[in-house]
Write a protein that holds these residues in place. Structure first.
Motif, mmCIF file in Angstrom:
data_model
loop_
_atom_site.group_PDB
_atom_site.id
_atom_site.type_symbol
_atom_site.label_atom_id
_atom_site.label_comp_id
_atom_site.label_asym_id
_atom_site.label_seq_id
_atom_site.Cartn_x
_atom_site.Cartn_y
_atom_site.Cartn_z
ATOM 1 N N THR A 1 -47.012 81.941 -28.703
ATOM 2 C CA THR A 1 -46.221 82.724 -27.748
ATOM 3 C C THR A 1 -45.448 83.842 -28.451
ATOM 4 O O THR A 1 -45.227 84.903 -27.879
ATOM 5 C CB THR A 1 -45.245 81.827 -26.969
ATOM 6 O OG1 THR A 1 -44.380 81.150 -27.884
ATOM 7 C CG2 THR A 1 -45.989 80.819 -26.108
ATOM 8 N N GLY A 2 -45.057 83.597 -29.687
ATOM 9 C CA GLY A 2 -44.387 84.632 -30.466
ATOM 10 C C GLY A 2 -45.325 85.782 -30.773
ATOM 11 O O GLY A 2 -44.942 86.959 -30.699
ATOM 12 N N THR B 1 -42.392 82.572 -19.393
ATOM 13 C CA THR B 1 -42.832 81.623 -20.415
ATOM 14 C C THR B 1 -44.162 82.078 -21.014
ATOM 15 O O THR B 1 -44.745 81.372 -21.837
ATOM 16 C CB THR B 1 -42.994 80.215 -19.815
ATOM 17 O OG1 THR B 1 -43.935 80.276 -18.734
ATOM 18 C CG2 THR B 1 -41.665 79.684 -19.330
ATOM 19 N N SER C 1 -44.229 86.759 -36.215
ATOM 20 C CA SER C 1 -43.914 86.022 -34.992
ATOM 21 C C SER C 1 -44.826 84.824 -34.806
ATOM 22 O O SER C 1 -44.398 83.785 -34.299
ATOM 23 C CB SER C 1 -44.026 86.949 -33.776
ATOM 24 O OG SER C 1 -43.091 87.992 -33.864
ATOM 25 N N LYS D 1 -37.659 86.405 -27.764
ATOM 26 C CA LYS D 1 -36.995 86.871 -28.990
ATOM 27 C C LYS D 1 -37.968 87.659 -29.868
ATOM 28 O O LYS D 1 -37.620 88.706 -30.407
ATOM 29 C CB LYS D 1 -36.399 85.703 -29.759
ATOM 30 C CG LYS D 1 -35.174 85.121 -29.100
ATOM 31 C CD LYS D 1 -34.575 84.029 -29.937
ATOM 32 C CE LYS D 1 -33.353 83.473 -29.217
ATOM 33 N NZ LYS D 1 -32.735 82.381 -29.951
ATOM 34 N N ALA D 2 -39.176 87.160 -30.016
ATOM 35 C CA ALA D 2 -40.182 87.891 -30.791
ATOM 36 C C ALA D 2 -40.482 89.232 -30.130
ATOM 37 O O ALA D 2 -40.627 90.254 -30.802
ATOM 38 C CB ALA D 2 -41.458 87.068 -30.911
ATOM 39 N N VAL E 1 -43.407 82.200 -37.164
ATOM 40 C CA VAL E 1 -42.083 81.702 -36.764
ATOM 41 C C VAL E 1 -42.114 81.017 -35.406
ATOM 42 O O VAL E 1 -41.541 79.938 -35.231
ATOM 43 C CB VAL E 1 -41.050 82.851 -36.774
ATOM 44 C CG1 VAL E 1 -39.723 82.414 -36.188
ATOM 45 C CG2 VAL E 1 -40.875 83.385 -38.180
ATOM 46 N N ALA E 2 -42.767 81.638 -34.415
ATOM 47 C CA ALA E 2 -42.681 81.129 -33.046
ATOM 48 C C ALA E 2 -44.021 80.664 -32.478
ATOM 49 O O ALA E 2 -44.099 80.323 -31.294
ATOM 50 C CB ALA E 2 -42.092 82.202 -32.146
ATOM 51 N N ASP F 1 -42.810 84.658 -26.140
ATOM 52 C CA ASP F 1 -41.490 84.396 -26.707
ATOM 53 C C ASP F 1 -40.648 85.669 -26.587
ATOM 54 O O ASP F 1 -40.993 86.704 -27.142
ATOM 55 C CB ASP F 1 -41.625 83.979 -28.170
ATOM 56 C CG ASP F 1 -40.289 83.589 -28.766
ATOM 57 O OD1 ASP F 1 -39.643 82.682 -28.213
ATOM 58 O OD2 ASP F 1 -39.913 84.209 -29.778
#
Length: 145
Positions: free
Chosen positions: A34-35, A94, A27, A99-100, A30-31, A97
């Motif tokens: 925040t991921g 916020t 994560s 999705k993660a 990828v993100a 993330d």
């Protein structure tokens, strides 16, 4: 907590934390930050909810074995509702993330369930109380004549 219970908890926590560490690394790549935070929160939520549930279920099994099955069903319902409330509260956040967080939550839950199932299958837990096999003296009603 008996040693069998602690062993089952340990057998579920270790793989879940390992998959959580992998999810944090993926994560983060990828993100970003925040991921990584989302993956940490997802892993922590799974360990907390599933761990507390396992401990509560083991305590119920010891004190009220006749309620074990009902308690298990109630426990899974409460766990799902707790996670649902968490998801509703942090729906538009916020801070991390989402999705993660979601993928980590799903992956860590599946790993926990698989590890817990494997731990139960490998455990050598007595399902018969050895003390109850001792012969008891028959008590008779009335006078001993």
């Amino acid at each position: 907590m008996q040693s069998n219970d602690a062993r089952l908890l340990l057998h579920a926590v270790v793989p879940t934390l390992a998959i959580g560490a992998i999810a944090v690394a993926v994560s983060a790549v990828v993100a970003g930050g925040t991921g990584a935070i989302g993956a940490v929160i997802g892993t922590a939520l799974v360990v907390f909810v599933m761990g507390a549930g396992l401990v509560a279920l083991q305590k119920t099994a010891k004190s009220l074995p006749q309620l074990f099955q009902m308690m298990g069903l109630l426990l899974y319902t409460v766990q799902i509702l707790f996670v649902l409330v968490f998801l509703i509260v942090f729906k538009d956040t916020t801070l991390f993330d989402t999705k993660a967080f979601a993928f980590t939550l799903l992956g860590a839950t599946l790993v926990w369930i698989a590890a817990q199932t494997r731990g139960h299958m490998k455990a050598k837990i007595l399902y018969v109380d050895p003390d109850s096999a001792e012969p008891k003296k028959a008590e008779t009603a009335g006078s001993p004549t």
